[in-house]
Structures are given as C-alpha cells and as structure tokens.
Enzyme design. Structure first.
Site, PDB file in Angstrom:
ATOM      1  N   TYR A 171       8.822 -24.479   1.755  1.00  0.00           N
ATOM      2  CA  TYR A 171       9.356 -25.144   2.942  1.00  0.00           C
ATOM      3  C   TYR A 171       9.626 -26.614   2.609  1.00  0.00           C
ATOM      4  O   TYR A 171       9.314 -27.088   1.523  1.00  0.00           O
ATOM      5  CB  TYR A 171       8.377 -24.990   4.107  1.00  0.00           C
ATOM      6  CG  TYR A 171       8.114 -23.544   4.477  1.00  0.00           C
ATOM      7  CD1 TYR A 171       9.165 -22.661   4.700  1.00  0.00           C
ATOM      8  CD2 TYR A 171       6.812 -23.055   4.594  1.00  0.00           C
ATOM      9  CE1 TYR A 171       8.922 -21.326   5.040  1.00  0.00           C
ATOM     10  CE2 TYR A 171       6.566 -21.732   4.933  1.00  0.00           C
ATOM     11  CZ  TYR A 171       7.618 -20.867   5.151  1.00  0.00           C
ATOM     12  OH  TYR A 171       7.379 -19.557   5.474  1.00  0.00           O
ATOM     13  N   CYS A 342      -1.567  -4.058   3.962  1.00  0.00           N
ATOM     14  CA  CYS A 342      -0.381  -3.253   3.646  1.00  0.00           C
ATOM     15  C   CYS A 342       0.916  -4.001   3.936  1.00  0.00           C
ATOM     16  O   CYS A 342       1.962  -3.668   3.365  1.00  0.00           O
ATOM     17  CB  CYS A 342      -0.407  -1.964   4.459  1.00  0.00           C
ATOM     18  SG  CYS A 342      -0.309  -2.261   6.251  1.00  0.00           S
ATOM     19  N   CYS A 359       0.676  -4.509  13.944  1.00  0.00           N
ATOM     20  CA  CYS A 359      -0.270  -4.163  12.892  1.00  0.00           C
ATOM     21  C   CYS A 359      -0.334  -2.654  12.749  1.00  0.00           C
ATOM     22  O   CYS A 359      -0.437  -1.943  13.756  1.00  0.00           O
ATOM     23  CB  CYS A 359      -1.651  -4.716  13.235  1.00  0.00           C
ATOM     24  SG  CYS A 359      -2.917  -4.145  12.092  1.00  0.00           S
ATOM     25  N   LYS A 427      -5.254   0.765  -3.421  1.00  0.00           N
ATOM     26  CA  LYS A 427      -5.257   1.158  -2.014  1.00  0.00           C
ATOM     27  C   LYS A 427      -6.672   1.479  -1.538  1.00  0.00           C
ATOM     28  O   LYS A 427      -6.855   2.278  -0.617  1.00  0.00           O
ATOM     29  CB  LYS A 427      -4.340   2.357  -1.794  1.00  0.00           C
ATOM     30  CG  LYS A 427      -2.876   2.030  -2.057  1.00  0.00           C
ATOM     31  CD  LYS A 427      -1.948   3.007  -1.421  1.00  0.00           C
ATOM     32  CE  LYS A 427      -0.539   2.427  -1.381  1.00  0.00           C
ATOM     33  NZ  LYS A 427       0.410   3.326  -0.783  1.00  0.00           N
ATOM     34  N   TRP A 585       8.541  -4.823  -4.541  1.00  0.00           N
ATOM     35  CA  TRP A 585       8.825  -5.434  -5.839  1.00  0.00           C
ATOM     36  C   TRP A 585       7.594  -5.464  -6.735  1.00  0.00           C
ATOM     37  O   TRP A 585       7.700  -5.356  -7.958  1.00  0.00           O
ATOM     38  CB  TRP A 585       9.408  -6.844  -5.660  1.00  0.00           C
ATOM     39  CG  TRP A 585       8.477  -7.813  -4.999  1.00  0.00           C
ATOM     40  CD1 TRP A 585       8.333  -8.025  -3.660  1.00  0.00           C
ATOM     41  CD2 TRP A 585       7.543  -8.699  -5.630  1.00  0.00           C
ATOM     42  NE1 TRP A 585       7.375  -8.980  -3.417  1.00  0.00           N
ATOM     43  CE2 TRP A 585       6.873  -9.418  -4.608  1.00  0.00           C
ATOM     44  CE3 TRP A 585       7.201  -8.959  -6.952  1.00  0.00           C
ATOM     45  CZ2 TRP A 585       5.896 -10.366  -4.877  1.00  0.00           C
ATOM     46  CZ3 TRP A 585       6.229  -9.905  -7.222  1.00  0.00           C
ATOM     47  CH2 TRP A 585       5.583 -10.598  -6.196  1.00  0.00           C
ATOM     48  N   GLY A 656       3.197  13.413  11.904  1.00  0.00           N
ATOM     49  CA  GLY A 656       4.083  14.189  11.034  1.00  0.00           C
ATOM     50  C   GLY A 656       4.501  15.507  11.640  1.00  0.00           C
ATOM     51  O   GLY A 656       5.598  16.005  11.369  1.00  0.00           O
ATOM     52  N   ALA A 665       2.221   5.892   8.130  1.00  0.00           N
ATOM     53  CA  ALA A 665       1.052   5.768   9.007  1.00  0.00           C
ATOM     54  C   ALA A 665       1.328   4.807  10.153  1.00  0.00           C
ATOM     55  O   ALA A 665       0.788   4.966  11.244  1.00  0.00           O
ATOM     56  CB  ALA A 665      -0.143   5.299   8.184  1.00  0.00           C
TER      57      ALA A 665
END
Ligand code: NAP
Ligand code: SF4
Length: 679
Positions: A171, A342, A359, A427, A585, A656, A665
């Site tokens: 910034y 996540c 969230c 994870k 990425w 699902g 999720a």
C-alpha cells in the site's frame, strides 16, 4: 487478571498504555469484510463488531478505510457526515462492552487502488495492481499526508479509540519505503532517510492532529517477503522513528500482497512469523502486536510467554468464532470453532472480486443481522442422514435451536469428506473442525448413531417430523476404456492408503482433490505446516539472518518427489485455475518444485497393461504407469432420497446429495446452516 482466564495468564493480563488500558492481549486484527460498501453496511458492521466485543477481545481494528478518493477502491472517511455513519459502529461496540477499544484502520492502497486516479511515489505498476499509478508531485505528497491526518481526526469524531496506520503490504506508505517502487530523487526518495520520511511525517501529523490521548498503531512490514525488500536495519530504524513520533503500539506484518510466499494460508505453520516480532520487540519500547496463523488461545499464550509480542492479533479466527476469547476465559476451548486458514470464504472473496466476506466454518460471519438461529417455535424430531460437513452443520444449528436431532452415518466416525482432507499434509487444521463438531453434537444433545446404515423403512418407522438427506457424494467413474484395469484406483483408496500407489502415477482430474492427492503422494518427511524450519526451507525464508525482505538470495529447498506424477485434466485452461484465488498458486508452486508434471488438454483414450494412452493437445502419447488415480469429481448420492420420495416422505436435501457439481465445504455448510435456521 480475569480469574477464569488463569490458564492463559499472559493473554488475559491487561495492558496499560498510560492514558488508557486494554483489558487483555487479544486483538481482533483488521479484515476487509465487504460490508463497508454493502446496503445497510454500517448497521451490519455494528452488529458484526459488537458480537466480537461481547465475545471478549480487548481491542478491535476495523477493516481498512481510505483517507481520500484516490486512496481506496471502496469506503473512505474524510468528512463529518461520513464520521456520523461510523458512530453506529463505535457506539455498538462500546455499548457491548465499554472496556473494549476499537480503532479505525486508515488504509491508503496507493498503486493497488483499482481507479485510474491511483497514486504512488513513482509510476511503478504493481504486478497485482490494475493501473499504473500517477506519480505524486510534491504538493500531492503533502495532500496525502494532510488527508491521513484529517481521516484520523474524523475517526476521533466518530468515537473510535484510535487509529491503525498501515505501512506495509504494497500500500501507499510501503511503496515509499521500498527501493523498487520509489524511484524519486527528491526528499521523498533515494536514501533510506528520504524513503522513510513519508511514513514518519504521516505519524507526526496524525499525532499532532489527534492529541496525545488517542491510540496510534503503526503496522510495519517486519519481513516483507520481497526480493530486495526492506533490510532488517531499515525495519528497526523505521520502528524507532515512528516510536519517537508518538506511536503507542507497533503491529508487525509479514507481507506484500504480490510477494510469492504464503504467509497466512493453511500450509503456514501456526505462529510461524512471531519470532520476527520478538526480535523487533527488543529494539523498541512500545508494545508490539504479532499475527499470522495464531488461531487458538494456547498458541497465543505460547507466543506471549516466549516474549515474541505484547499483543496477539487474530483476524480470521474472529470470523470463525466471535466468542473465541470468552470461551478461552471460561475454559471452553473445546467449543472453539477454529479458523482452518482455508481463505475460501474470506480472502478469496475479497481478492476474487466477490465483495462480501464470510467464513467457511461460520456462515453467520458478516451476516449477523441476516442469519440468526433463534429458538425453534415448535421443537421437532429431526433425522439427519449423513455426518459429513453439511449433515453436521444442519444437525448443529437445528439442535442448538431446540430441535431433537438424530444423526445417522454408516461410517464409524463423523466428518465425511473432512476425514480425507485432514490426512493431506497442510490440511491438519481439519482435525479442529471435527473436534468442534463432535463437541457441538455432545453439547446440544444430538443423538449420534454411527455405524448405522438407515433405509427408508427405518426412517418412516422412526416417526420423525423431518428427514434431512446429507448422504453426500459418490466419486465419478469416467467412461474411459480400461477404467476397471487393476492399476486404476479411486482417490478415497489412495488417500486412506487402502491400495498401494506405485512409482509412476497419473492423476485423472486436477480439481481440489487431484491437487490434494498429488500433494499427499509426492510429500516426504514432516509436513511443512507442522514445522517452521521445513516451511522456511521450502519457501526460501531466512529467519535467522534476515536478508532484505527475509528472502533475498535465499534458494527454495523442496525435496523432489520419489515418484513420477502426472496431474491431468481435459480442459485447456491452466491446471489449477479452479483452486482458491489466494491459495491456488501456492499448491501449483509446491507441486511444480517437486517435479509434478501438470498437463492440460488431455484426451484419455485407453488404459491397459502398458499404461495410459492419451492425446495431449492432439498429440498421441503413452504414459507408462504403475497406478492411475481417478479424481474426476463427484455425483450426488441420492439412493435414500429416491427411496423416501417413492414412499411419499418429504425430505430436505443438503450438501453434495443436493448438488455435487463444484461442491465444496463452504457451500455445503452455508446451505445447511441456512436451512436449519428456518426449520
Ligand atoms: P472438481 O474440482 O470438480 O474437479 C474434478 C476434476 O475432474 C477436474 O479437473 C475435471 O477436469 C475432471 N473431470 C471431471 N469430469 C471428468 C470426466 N468425466 N472424466 C475425466 N475427468 C473429469 O472436483 P474435486 O477435485 O473432486 O473436488 C470436489 C470439490 O471439493 C471441489 O469443489 C473442490 O473445490 C473442493 N475441494 C477443495 C479443495 C481446496 O483446497 N479448496 C480441496 C479439495 C477439494 P476436466 O473436466 O478438465 O478433465
Ligand atoms: Fe478461516 Fe477459512 Fe473462515 Fe477464512 S473462511 S476465517 S480462513 S476458516
């Protein structure tokens, strides 16, 4: 000290700032919520922040607000009329708890503003900016400084307890500091003294405007992760200079948004960067805030015990659970809904152009006025079939509202697809979500029947008022000749290690699960997300010597995979394009460094003893393989739903089982919570 918080004596110790006092060391860090520009945004922000104030934090920093038109793409604060709007926030927070402090973050985004009028010290376009910024004239520089001071005055008028000025991340202020974005030769560029003049002058003018009894926080890029970024002695000298100009607290930041190093994603170890704050803390007298991947009270307490900081900032964890601090104080840690880092519903929304943040594990975040869980008018007997994310979320919300819920699953444990995700290196935080739901089932007295396959007759005989089908998905079996060949296995077998995976592997399907499987089978040794040393090596960070930016001249050291892996898709889009905006990425970079070959434009022809025959962008190719792992998406599992429909029983479909295409999720939990809020 709060007696109940005695398990965390440092976290719950007050902090005396002389003219004011923070009741504890837990700070809700700044996050752009997207509410700043939304309809009824100020009412919604008031509810959002007040809920966090009631939840026990000592201080809150708002999302970034621009000091002028050229300083931001969204909301600004430069007039008394705008200050009046902000009063809704400050009054709500102080009414919720008069001891909680709330500071406005003044964010001048400089070259990252998505408007042609954006400004910077020099016309250097950011890799992630939309426009080449306009070079500030000497008068322009003066105007920006005056606008910072005016914004701080308006924040005071609005009833804030202070301001945070962000001097990091790419910034405006940080672009004066860094050589590659400041090419000026006047008194605002060139030598280090000149490059830091803008930051120091902003602080001086703000302090002069707001007076001594107003909290002034400066956010510094303690390690900016930029090749040729700030040197350590520059960081130290800037910290000392802003302290001398009257800053009350220094907050450390560890990024420029364009830097190619993950600093908050789930593969970053908890509290990985606090050691840098600890070093800087030895150089200055004012209290220091640290941040990044601090998501549970014990992590915060450990950081404070090590002397790494005086205050711990948690931003996303406060989206996930507004009562995190209160629960810590009351010894209810097992009830904390932990942020799993996540980014899927928060930063991916901000940076992906979707304005509203929420969230994944708490869809109420930023929807406090819209999504509520009031007590049920008439408690019902509800059967939920399937204890995956959507079934758990539905059962939780319905039960906390007072319904009597029975949750069935044929598996021996709750969690569904989360039980696969938690096994993937990087994870591990999914364990926390499963711990949270297990506790919620217990707390709200959900009758959990695991290892129980139910059929329509059983449900009809059970006399339930409502049946919710959360039976999830079944993996798609693509129509490829030879798909039943013994070398072909499904992703569930691969992740659960129920079938062996050979040395030469093709993964069919490069969605989230294809990437997860590639990570799992190419990974060696300790998960980088659990070891700061390994993480630093993999991303080329030198914490000990702190070269410029922490990364200049440091080689990444990633162990090559001990198997040959092809990750394939039919589309001609770049592989990994569908992954999260802020995290995709990192997965691509890690797999590429391990030697995984990512192929698009693949047409699968046949699988036989010699391997996989395919056309790759029209060229015939034979991949000699030991294993093919199918990660080709999913289909809804609706057998039970069809049976019940045939028997004339009305049911609700969630997750699902409702819609498998591009299910994640985030969508499953959101849908389940919204439906359960209405039953
Ligand atoms: P997905 O994201 O829909 O990807 C399925 C993959 O299979 C695609 O690469 C697709 O590419 C390929 N495919 C689809 N139909 C095929 C067919 N008939 N034959 C061959 N290939 C086919 O599904 P997923 O990877 O199973 O993930 C499921 C959901 O979980 C996703 O929504 C994902 O976002 C979520 N998830 C997210 C993460 C995360 O880190 N955020 C991790 C895991 C899962 P082509 O059609 O181009 O071949
Ligand atoms: Fe944390 Fe994910 Fe929720 Fe963002 S969406 S606050 S990263 S759990």
């Amino acid at each position: 000290m709060n007696q109940q918080g005695s398990r965390y004596p440092r976290l719950f110790a007050p902090l005396d700032l002389g003219f004011t006092r923070l009741k504890n060391r837990a700070l809700m860090g700044s996050m752009h919520t997207g509410l700043e520009e939304a309809e009824n945004g100020f009412e919604r922000m008031a509810a959002f922040f007040a809920e966090r104030a009631r939840g026990g934090v000592g201080m809150i920093i708002t999302g970034g607000i621009a000091p002028n038109e050229e300083g931001g793409t969204g909301a600004k604060l430069s007039t008394p009329e705008e200050a009046l709007q902000h009063r809704k926030i400050t009054q709500a927070v102080h009414a919720a708890d008069p001891e909680v402090k709330i500071c406005l973050q003044i964010l001048h985004s400089g070259p990252l503003v998505a408007k042609e009028i954006c400004v910077a010290p020099s016309p250097v376009k950011s890799r992630i900016g939309r426009f080449k910024p306009n070079e500030l004239t000497e008068e322009g520089v003066e105007k920006q400084i005056a606008d910072f001071a005016n914004c701080a005055a308006m924040a005071k008028l609005a009833g804030y307890d202070g301001v945070e000025i962000i001097g990091s991340a790419g910034y405006l202020i940080s672009t004066f500091l860094v050589q590659k974005t400041n090419l000026r030769t006047d008194r605002w560029g060139g030598s280090w003294e000149n490059r830091m003049r803008f930051a120091v002058e902003v602080i001086r003018r703000v302090r002069a405007t707001v007076g001594p009894e107003f909290i002034l926080v400066f956010r510094i890029a303690a390690m900016d992760m930029l090749e040729n970024g700030l040197a350590w002695d520059e960081v130290v000298s800037l910290a000392k200079a802003v302290e001398a100009e009257g800053v009350n607290i220094i907050s450390t930041h560890f990024c420029w948004h364009e830097a190619p190093v993950p600093t908050i994603a789930t593969m970053v170890p908890r509290a990985a960067f606090t050691q840098v704050t600890g070093r800087l803390r030895k150089e200055v007298g004012v209290p220091m805030i640290t941040s990044n991947r601090i998501n549970m009270p014990q992590v915060a307490e450990d950081v404070l015990s090590r002397g790494d900081a005086d205050i711990v900032s948690m931003a996303r964890p406060m989206l996930a659970d507004p009562e995190l601090v209160l629960k810590a104080a009351q010894g209810r840690e097992d009830e904390i809904n932990t942020c799993i880092a996540c980014n899927q519903a928060c930063l991916d929304h901000t940076f992906g152009g979707r304005k509203q943040v929420s969230c994944l594990v708490n869809p109420r975040a930023c929807n406090e006025t819209l999504l509520q869980y009031p007590p049920a008018a008439r408690p019902l007997r509800i059967a939920v079939v399937g204890a995956g994310p959507s079934g758990l979320a539905y059962a939780h919300v319905a039960a906390l509202r007072g319904h009597r819920v029975t949750l069935f699953d044929a598996a021996a444990e709750i969690g569904g697809q989360f039980n696969l995700a938690k096994r993937v290196p990087g994870k591990e935080e999914f364990h926390e979500t499963l711990r949270y739901y297990a506790r919620m089932m217990e707390l709200h007295q959900v009758d959990v029947r695991l290892g129980t396959s139910v059929n329509a007759a059983m449900l009809v005989a059970g006399g339930f008022d409502q049946v919710v089908i959360a039976t999830g998905i079944t993996p798609r079996k693509p129509e490829i000749e030879g798909i039943d060949h013994p070398m072909v296995i499904g992703y569930i077998d691969a992740i659960l290690e129920r079938k062996p995976v050979g040395r030469r592997v093709a993964i069919i399907g490069a969605g989230g699960i294809g990437f997860d499987v590639a990570e799992l089978i190419t990974h060696a040794g300790k998960s980088a997300s659990l070891d700061i040393e390994v993480f630093a090596q993999e991303w080329g960070i030198d914490f000990r010597n702190h070269p410029r930016g922490g990364v200049t001249g440091v080689e990444r050291r990633v162990a090559a995979a001990d198997r040959l892996v092809y990750l394939m898709q039919r589309k001609i889009d770049p592989v990994g394009k569908t992954l999260g905006r802020t995290t995709g990425w990192t997965h691509r970079a890690t797999l590429a460094a391990r030697g995984v070959q990512m192929l698009n434009g693949v047409e699968y022809l046949r699988i036989d003893d010699s391997g996989l025959h395919a056309l790759v962008n029209g060229e015939p190719r034979l991949f000699e393989l030991d294993t093919v792992i199918v990660c080709a998406g999913q289909m809804p599992l609706r057998t039970l739903y069809d049976e019940l429909s045939a028997a004339g029983v009305a049911t609700t479909l969630v997750g699902g089982a409702f819609e498998a295409a591009e299910l994640d999720a985030k969508r499953a939990i959101d849908q389940a919570c919204r439906l359960a809020a209405q039953v």
